[in-house]
Design an enzyme around this catalytic site. Sequence first.
Site, short mmCIF file in Angstrom:
data_model
loop_
_atom_site.label_atom_id
_atom_site.label_comp_id
_atom_site.label_asym_id
_atom_site.label_seq_id
_atom_site.Cartn_x
_atom_site.Cartn_y
_atom_site.Cartn_z
N ASP A 1 0.86 -1.02 -0.05
CA ASP A 1 -0.13 -0.06 -0.28
C ASP A 1 0.98 1.26 0.02
O ASP A 1 2.12 1.30 0.46
CB ASP A 1 -1.04 0.00 1.31
N GLU A 2 0.43 2.12 -0.38
CA GLU A 2 0.89 3.76 -0.51
C GLU A 2 2.24 3.97 -0.66
O GLU A 2 3.28 4.49 -0.01
CB GLU A 2 0.52 4.17 1.12
N SER A 3 2.79 3.04 -1.84
CA SER A 3 4.04 3.15 -2.10
C SER A 3 4.42 4.27 -2.92
O SER A 3 4.86 4.41 -4.16
CB SER A 3 4.81 1.74 -2.85
#
Length: 514
Positions: free
Chosen positions: A327-329
């Site tokens: 997530d949210e990279s």
Amino acid sequence: MRLRILFLIAAILTFGFVKGQNTITSAGLIPKPVLMENNLGAFELSNKTTIYYTDNNEELKKVALYFKNLIKPATGFDIAVKPLSKETTRHSITFEIIENPELGTEGYKLKIYPQVITLSANTPEGIFRGIQTIRQLLPAKVEKKTVQKGPWKIPDGEITDFPSYRYRGMMLDVSRHFFGVEDVKHLIDLISIYKINTLHLHLSDDQGWRIEIKSWPKLTEIGGKTQVGGGKGGFFTQEDYKEIVRYAAERYITVIPEIDMPGHINAALASYPELNCDNKAKELYTGTDVGFSTLCVHKDVTYKFVDDVIRELSAITPGEYIHIGGDESHATKKEDYIYFISKVQDIVAKYGKKVLGWDEIALSEIKPGTVAEYWAKDSNAVLAVKKGGKILMAPGSRTYLDMQYNKKTPLGLHWSGYVNVKKAYDWDPATSVKGIHKKDITGVESPLWTETIKTFDDIEYMVFPRLPGHAEIGWTPAKERSWDDYKKRIAKQASRFKALDINYYKSPLIDWKE
Ligand code: TNX
């Protein structure tokens, strides 16, 4: 004529009885069973009750002993547990393994008469789930740790029950704030009451690395040293982790470990300089920002690291899934992200496991068996299914246990809105994302992120009463569920919460019956 009068008297008596007494349908069971039928009367537990189990099945014997020990502190009864034989006594509870395809792995049939109870299932796991129903049919004071006054009545009738979804989980973030083995065990006990069968542990993030990796010891020596706010952090040794897995398995709960990659990785970057593109270790981080860290995707050592971590974790994880985060990279270039997630799926497969990842992994390839955990983006979920994946439903606006209930409740965030008890309950996973159908969905999960959660009391406040609602969504057929009916049943769970000393949020939407 006389017959009619007799009927009338019987009807009046019945009505009075049913009205004043606990019945199967009035007990407030959560999750609500698929089929329930009331009968008059009740089975009364006593010191003379015997528990029998069939087929000399050792695993079933363990489940029977679990039940015996569950009810012992409050009832004071030291109930005998025996293999079923010809000379069964009259006052008995029998746990039996049968073959009934309708019930699947976790389903059960429960028949309660004044003198005998039979609980049957295809597996000991099904018996365990059924025991949670018996538990909820007993007076709430059965949950207390000291001897209470009886009577210990279980209302007569029949239940046939099995889950809608195989995966019914909760996630605990032990990275932002660390919680130790005893807390995790206590949580396992509480969620098992509602037939939850999976505990996903978020074991690494920017703020802390929480699982010992023997080939990379600094991950915990350095990366485990702190947490949000700068507290002392902590980590699980592999022995600790194995103990959690064992304890969970005794309650038929599978542990899924998560190592969040390639972002949310600052704790590892702070522990090993070589994991950074510039070979300089990062500082430890104790704030709550997201999306600023990334593994160095084109370095060989990165894959040596990932391989070692997945190898060691797979060796101590009997469950079939490893969660790789994803997530949210925001600090990873899109093409690097796609490349990385694809490679990591191969590494997980190499160690005989399947991949779970947050919904963004759909941007990459989806390998056979991979499940995308939907938390925010419909398009990612649809893409994952198009690519042959399945979906685990964890929509932030419904299942996030770290969302505030409303703007006045003290703990939590509200980036996906306020999630009050009704909002958490009143939805159907099979119809909530356009293009995703029941057949695409493995189940439902409730994540508790812990940026603002510091103590076990805080955990309880966020989990209860929302999690029982999610547990019901995962178990009970959608057509059998309604908010109006649910809110009466959750109100009745209050006496159980109280007996268990749970610091639950007394939502004003519910007319609590403590
Ligand atoms: C988003 S949900 C995150 C977490 C945060 C959470 C706070 C998800 C996959 N990532 O890193 O803790 O929001 O609600």
